[in-house]
Design an enzyme around this catalytic site. Structure first.
Site, PDB file in Angstrom:
ATOM      1  N   GLY A  16       0.778  -1.234   0.000  1.00 12.61           N
ATOM      2  CA  GLY A  16       0.000   0.000   0.000  1.00 12.61           C
ATOM      3  C   GLY A  16       0.806   1.278   0.000  1.00 12.61           C
ATOM      4  O   GLY A  16       0.292   2.321   0.410  1.00 12.61           O
ATOM      5  N   SER A  17       2.056   1.252  -0.484  1.00 15.53           N
ATOM      6  CA  SER A  17       2.810   2.512  -0.479  1.00 15.53           C
ATOM      7  C   SER A  17       2.218   3.501  -1.489  1.00 15.53           C
ATOM      8  O   SER A  17       2.188   4.707  -1.227  1.00 15.53           O
ATOM      9  CB  SER A  17       4.302   2.272  -0.725  1.00 15.53           C
ATOM     10  N   ASN A 110      -3.976   2.643 -13.358  1.00 17.92           N
ATOM     11  CA  ASN A 110      -3.071   1.706 -12.688  1.00 17.92           C
ATOM     12  C   ASN A 110      -1.662   2.283 -12.747  1.00 17.92           C
ATOM     13  O   ASN A 110      -1.328   3.004 -13.685  1.00 17.92           O
ATOM     14  CB  ASN A 110      -3.104   0.352 -13.413  1.00 17.92           C
ATOM     15  N   HIS A 112       2.250   1.018 -12.877  1.00 16.87           N
ATOM     16  CA  HIS A 112       2.924  -0.243 -13.213  1.00 16.87           C
ATOM     17  C   HIS A 112       4.449  -0.083 -13.134  1.00 16.87           C
ATOM     18  O   HIS A 112       4.992   0.912 -13.624  1.00 16.87           O
ATOM     19  CB  HIS A 112       2.511  -0.688 -14.619  1.00 16.87           C
ATOM     20  N   ASP A 144      -7.847  -1.192 -19.057  1.00 16.21           N
ATOM     21  CA  ASP A 144      -8.870  -1.802 -19.920  1.00 16.21           C
ATOM     22  C   ASP A 144      -8.971  -3.274 -19.556  1.00 16.21           C
ATOM     23  O   ASP A 144      -8.449  -3.696 -18.525  1.00 16.21           O
ATOM     24  CB  ASP A 144      -8.555  -1.540 -21.413  1.00 16.21           C
ATOM     25  N   GLY A 146      -7.527  -5.832 -20.677  1.00 15.37           N
ATOM     26  CA  GLY A 146      -6.318  -6.646 -20.821  1.00 15.37           C
ATOM     27  C   GLY A 146      -5.389  -6.536 -19.624  1.00 15.37           C
ATOM     28  O   GLY A 146      -5.691  -5.876 -18.632  1.00 15.37           O
ATOM     29  N   LYS A 175       9.724   5.335  -5.690  1.00 17.02           N
ATOM     30  CA  LYS A 175       9.668   6.777  -5.420  1.00 17.02           C
ATOM     31  C   LYS A 175       9.019   7.491  -6.622  1.00 17.02           C
ATOM     32  O   LYS A 175       8.199   8.392  -6.442  1.00 17.02           O
ATOM     33  CB  LYS A 175      11.101   7.275  -5.195  1.00 17.02           C
TER      34      LYS A 175
HETATM   35  C1  GRF Z   1       3.985  -1.310  -7.222  1.00 11.77           C
HETATM   36  O1  GRF Z   1       5.293  -1.552  -7.698  1.00 11.77           O
HETATM   37  C2  GRF Z   1       3.016  -1.111  -8.351  1.00 11.77           C
HETATM   38  O2  GRF Z   1       3.608  -0.486  -9.453  1.00 11.77           O
HETATM   39  C3  GRF Z   1       2.641  -2.525  -8.705  1.00 11.77           C
HETATM   40  O3  GRF Z   1       2.565  -3.192  -7.474  1.00 11.77           O
HETATM   41  C4  GRF Z   1       3.404  -2.539  -6.523  1.00 11.77           C
HETATM   42  C5  GRF Z   1       2.558  -2.180  -5.346  1.00 11.77           C
HETATM   43  O4  GRF Z   1       3.295  -1.588  -4.307  1.00 11.77           O
HETATM   44  N1  GRF Z   1       1.423  -2.555  -9.484  1.00 11.77           N
HETATM   45  P1  GRF Z   1       2.529  -0.859  -3.106  1.00 11.77           P
HETATM   46  O5  GRF Z   1       1.561  -1.889  -2.525  1.00 11.77           O
HETATM   47  O6  GRF Z   1       1.825   0.324  -3.662  1.00 11.77           O
HETATM   48  O7  GRF Z   1       3.612  -0.507  -2.131  1.00 11.77           O
END
Ligand code: GRF
Length: 197
Positions: A16-17, A110, A112, A144, A146, A175
């Site tokens: 959850g960061s 999202n 990623h 979407d 996918g 970060k």
């Molecule tokens: C992050 O690297 C995010 O990009 C990916 O999953 C990870 C989640 O990290 N989808 P956090 O739970 O937000 O710390």
């Protein structure tokens, strides 16, 4: 009359960061943002605990139960959804709830851990690091149907230094994730979120 705050839910499955970055940003700007809930597919995760500590209600909803998720969304009426380490593919009913004709996509984002389309799916940093890449990056994209295929709205790369181990490499990316995701929230509120040219 000032505009009403942009309201959103966060979906998370783990640490959850990113969820924290969004919630703290929203709490610091209550006239502009309202974090309505953190929704998880599993109980007992740090993200739920963190949200509750920051005063944001946490809900656990089985990802297979699309009706339960939809009922919750109808109750909360969020404008946007932010996936933040949510380890599930969201279904059609979820995307339809957030469909936005003007955007031409759903109001679902999202974050990623790679420069998409490289390394879609889980373990973006780990796989890139193992491959010995010279640089990697972060992508914020619309969601979407996918796997990490929706239109990109923000992205940023970072270099891998010789001294980097997986931990420092991941920390650099994380970060950037937090900053880009806050920026995406700001752009959404300003009505300026569009596909990256
Ligand atoms: C992050 O690297 C995010 O990009 C990916 O999953 C990870 C989640 O990290 N989808 P956090 O739970 O937000 O710390």
């Amino acid at each position: 009359m000032p505009n009403k705050p942009l309201s959103f839910v966060i979906l998370a499955s783990g640490t959850g960061s990113n969820a924290r970055a969004l919630i703290e940003h929203a709490k610091g700007n209550p006239a502009r943002f309202e974090a309505k809930a953190l929704i998880s597919d599993r109980d007992g995760i740090p993200a739920l605990e963190m949200a509750r500590e920051l005063g944001v209600p946490g809900y656990v909803v089985n990802h297979r139960d699309e009706n339960a998720l939809l009922d919750l969304l109808k109750k909360l009426k969020p404008d946007w959804a932010f996936l933040a380490g949510y380890k599930r593919i969201v279904g059609k009913a979820f995307l339809d709830f957030f469909a936005d004709a003007a955007l031409g996509t759903a109001r679902v984002l999202n974050v990623h851990p790679s420069l998409l389309p490289a390394y879609p799916g889980l373990g973006g940093y780990e796989r890139a690091f193992k491959d010995g890449v010279k640089s990697s990056g972060v992508t914020v994209h619309f969601v979407d149907a996918g796997l990490d295929t929706g239109p990109v709205v923000l992205s940023e790369s970072f270099a891998r230094d010789e001294k980097d181990d997986l931990e420092s490499f991941t920390a650099k990316g994380r970060k950037i994730e937090h900053r880009l995701y806050r920026e995406a929230l700001e752009l959404a509120a300003a009505g300026k979120l569009g596909r990256k040219k």
